[in-house]
Write an enzyme that holds these catalytic residues in place. Structure first.
Site, PDB file in Angstrom:
ATOM      1  N   SER A 197       0.750  -1.178  -0.049  1.00  0.00           N
ATOM      2  CA  SER A 197       0.363  -0.027   0.091  1.00  0.00           C
ATOM      3  C   SER A 197       0.962   1.062  -0.178  1.00  0.00           C
ATOM      4  O   SER A 197       0.308   2.572  -0.504  1.00  0.00           O
ATOM      5  CB  SER A 197      -1.135  -0.208   1.086  1.00  0.00           C
ATOM      6  OG  SER A 197      -0.557  -0.360   2.542  1.00  0.00           O
ATOM      7  N   ASN A 198       2.141   1.398   0.613  1.00  0.00           N
ATOM      8  CA  ASN A 198       3.328   2.364   0.477  1.00  0.00           C
ATOM      9  C   ASN A 198       3.989   2.741  -0.490  1.00  0.00           C
ATOM     10  O   ASN A 198       3.621   3.393  -0.825  1.00  0.00           O
ATOM     11  CB  ASN A 198       4.021   2.089   1.878  1.00  0.00           C
ATOM     12  CG  ASN A 198       3.095   2.322   3.209  1.00  0.00           C
ATOM     13  OD1 ASN A 198       2.748   3.784   3.326  1.00  0.00           O
ATOM     14  ND2 ASN A 198       2.828   1.864   3.301  1.00  0.00           N
ATOM     15  N   HIS A 245      12.717  -7.022   5.864  1.00  0.00           N
ATOM     16  CA  HIS A 245      14.332  -8.136   6.380  1.00  0.00           C
ATOM     17  C   HIS A 245      15.398  -6.987   6.984  1.00  0.00           C
ATOM     18  O   HIS A 245      15.277  -6.057   6.094  1.00  0.00           O
ATOM     19  CB  HIS A 245      14.018  -8.658   4.806  1.00  0.00           C
ATOM     20  CG  HIS A 245      15.846  -9.326   4.760  1.00  0.00           C
ATOM     21  ND1 HIS A 245      16.047 -10.273   4.679  1.00  0.00           N
ATOM     22  CD2 HIS A 245      16.866  -7.967   4.351  1.00  0.00           C
ATOM     23  CE1 HIS A 245      17.564 -10.449   4.442  1.00  0.00           C
ATOM     24  NE2 HIS A 245      17.893  -9.301   4.606  1.00  0.00           N
ATOM     25  N   ILE A 246      15.764  -7.464   7.482  1.00  0.00           N
ATOM     26  CA  ILE A 246      16.728  -6.809   8.583  1.00  0.00           C
ATOM     27  C   ILE A 246      18.215  -6.799   7.233  1.00  0.00           C
ATOM     28  O   ILE A 246      18.626  -7.735   7.093  1.00  0.00           O
ATOM     29  CB  ILE A 246      17.588  -7.097   9.977  1.00  0.00           C
ATOM     30  CG1 ILE A 246      16.463  -6.824  10.832  1.00  0.00           C
ATOM     31  CG2 ILE A 246      18.226  -6.160  10.119  1.00  0.00           C
ATOM     32  CD1 ILE A 246      15.927  -7.333  12.084  1.00  0.00           C
ATOM     33  N   ASN A 292      13.507   4.720   4.970  1.00  0.00           N
ATOM     34  CA  ASN A 292      12.929   3.240   5.802  1.00  0.00           C
ATOM     35  C   ASN A 292      11.692   3.722   6.472  1.00  0.00           C
ATOM     36  O   ASN A 292      11.444   4.523   6.737  1.00  0.00           O
ATOM     37  CB  ASN A 292      13.058   1.962   6.322  1.00  0.00           C
ATOM     38  CG  ASN A 292      12.443   1.166   7.013  1.00  0.00           C
ATOM     39  OD1 ASN A 292      11.307   0.510   6.482  1.00  0.00           O
ATOM     40  ND2 ASN A 292      12.271   0.808   8.339  1.00  0.00           N
ATOM     41  N   HIS A 345       9.241   3.686   9.019  1.00  0.00           N
ATOM     42  CA  HIS A 345       7.972   3.031  10.315  1.00  0.00           C
ATOM     43  C   HIS A 345       7.608   3.064  11.219  1.00  0.00           C
ATOM     44  O   HIS A 345       7.427   4.675  10.782  1.00  0.00           O
ATOM     45  CB  HIS A 345       9.823   2.535  11.418  1.00  0.00           C
ATOM     46  CG  HIS A 345       9.802   1.721  12.470  1.00  0.00           C
ATOM     47  ND1 HIS A 345       9.602   0.492  12.450  1.00  0.00           N
ATOM     48  CD2 HIS A 345       9.550   1.973  13.788  1.00  0.00           C
ATOM     49  CE1 HIS A 345       9.023  -0.283  13.553  1.00  0.00           C
ATOM     50  NE2 HIS A 345       9.268   0.897  14.051  1.00  0.00           N
ATOM     51  N   ASP A 358      15.850   0.808  12.580  1.00  0.00           N
ATOM     52  CA  ASP A 358      14.578   1.699  13.063  1.00  0.00           C
ATOM     53  C   ASP A 358      15.372   2.384  14.242  1.00  0.00           C
ATOM     54  O   ASP A 358      14.709   3.198  14.009  1.00  0.00           O
ATOM     55  CB  ASP A 358      13.880   1.326  13.234  1.00  0.00           C
ATOM     56  CG  ASP A 358      12.649  -0.384  12.525  1.00  0.00           C
ATOM     57  OD1 ASP A 358      12.518  -1.250  13.149  1.00  0.00           O
ATOM     58  OD2 ASP A 358      12.390  -0.291  11.547  1.00  0.00           O
ATOM     59  N   GLU A 370       0.976   6.645   7.223  1.00  0.00           N
ATOM     60  CA  GLU A 370       2.189   6.313   6.161  1.00  0.00           C
ATOM     61  C   GLU A 370       2.252   6.504   4.958  1.00  0.00           C
ATOM     62  O   GLU A 370       2.717   7.078   3.385  1.00  0.00           O
ATOM     63  CB  GLU A 370       1.995   4.263   5.873  1.00  0.00           C
ATOM     64  CG  GLU A 370       2.523   4.077   7.687  1.00  0.00           C
ATOM     65  CD  GLU A 370       2.195   2.390   7.572  1.00  0.00           C
ATOM     66  OE1 GLU A 370       1.407   1.861   7.065  1.00  0.00           O
ATOM     67  OE2 GLU A 370       3.155   1.823   8.574  1.00  0.00           O
TER      68      GLU A 370
HETATM   69  C1  GRF Z   1       3.317  -1.201   7.063  1.00  0.00           C
HETATM   70  O1  GRF Z   1       2.967  -0.643   8.974  1.00  0.00           O
HETATM   71  C2  GRF Z   1       4.511  -1.548   7.463  1.00  0.00           C
HETATM   72  O2  GRF Z   1       5.641  -0.475   7.950  1.00  0.00           O
HETATM   73  C3  GRF Z   1       4.262  -3.005   7.327  1.00  0.00           C
HETATM   74  O3  GRF Z   1       3.783  -3.125   7.250  1.00  0.00           O
HETATM   75  C4  GRF Z   1       2.792  -2.181   6.564  1.00  0.00           C
HETATM   76  C5  GRF Z   1       2.189  -1.845   4.783  1.00  0.00           C
HETATM   77  O4  GRF Z   1       2.920  -1.872   4.221  1.00  0.00           O
HETATM   78  N1  GRF Z   1       5.690  -3.690   7.578  1.00  0.00           N
HETATM   79  P1  GRF Z   1       2.788  -2.267   2.253  1.00  0.00           P
HETATM   80  O5  GRF Z   1       3.255  -0.742   2.262  1.00  0.00           O
HETATM   81  O6  GRF Z   1       0.932  -2.037   2.636  1.00  0.00           O
HETATM   82  O7  GRF Z   1       3.547  -3.947   2.891  1.00  0.00           O
END
Ligand code: GRF
Length: 212
Positions: free
Chosen positions: A12-13, A105-106, A124, A126, A166, A195
């Site tokens: 979604s991001n 993944h770290i 990143n 967070h 983070d 986000e």
């Molecule tokens: C976010 O809170 C991200 O930090 C976590 O998954 C949530 C949504 O990520 N890892 P995405 O962009 O929808 O995949």
């Protein structure tokens, strides 16, 4: 400007960045590559729909090439991270910024050092404020702390990626108030909306610092 976006899940991001590049908010940027560490990441579909090249960078195949011991697992992760850096540095065009958007993944110095030596910032998303709830499950931890009356707000940050999880310098943060009695789903929905705005703003600010 060229962006490489790393994802692991829904994306979604990533979608927020795709939409921003198509609109005025990130007009001088385009996503030239998406990399996922999970084959089933829906974000890969989102990239394909937007005609963005994708790579599935698969840790399992590295683990298979190493003994199933602690040393073997460490060697597999080192090779995986080193190859992820090689893969990105071989992209044409090379990214100006690498954006971790829901990337689970770290990233170790085996990835970060070769990228930093080429002067490419890694940022990143967070879903917590600086110094709070590092690592996975941040939203749930904040929700629990809110229920116990320990905090009245949580938030979201975009930060520079360093070897400590983070913990890099925050580029942009936004607070999210906690509401008495709200469900975890309600909070997650509120956080994801923040986000989607912050990932664009954090990328924009990072690009603004790059003189090209
Ligand atoms: C976010 O809170 C991200 O930090 C976590 O998954 C949530 C949504 O990520 N890892 P995405 O962009 O929808 O995949």
């Amino acid at each position: 400007y060229n962006l490489t976006v790393l994802i692991s899940g829904n994306g979604s991001n990533l979608q927020a960045l795709i939409d921003a590049c198509a609109s005025s908010s990130l007009q001088n940027a385009r996503i030239t590559h998406v990399i996922s560490n999970r084959k089933a990441a829906y974000g890969l579909e989102r990239a394909a729909k937007a005609s963005i090249p994708t790579t599935y960078h698969n840790l399992v195949s590295y683990k298979k090439k190493h003994p199933q011991t602690e040393e073997g697992t460490t060697a597999a992760r080192i090779a995986y991270d080193a190859d992820l850096a090689k893969l990105i540095l071989a992209l044409s065009p090379r990214p100006d910024v690498i954006v971790c958007a829901g990337w689970m993944h770290i990233l170790t110095p085996d990835f970060l050092n070769p990228i930093a030596s080429e002067g490419i910032p890694v940022i990143n998303l967070h879903p917590a404020l600086p110094g709070e709830f590092a690592g996975a499950g941040a939203i749930e931890k904040a929700w629990e702390a809110g229920k116990e009356g320990k905090i009245k707000r949580t938030g979201v940050m975009i930060h520079e990626v360093i070897a400590e999880v983070d913990a890099g310098d925050a580029i942009v943060t936004e607070e999210v108030p906690l509401k008495e009695g709200e469900s975890l789903d309600d909070l997650e929905e509120k956080i994801h909306k923040v986000e989607h705005g912050l990932i664009v703003e954090g990328t924009r600010q990072t690009l603004a610092k790059i003189k090209k």
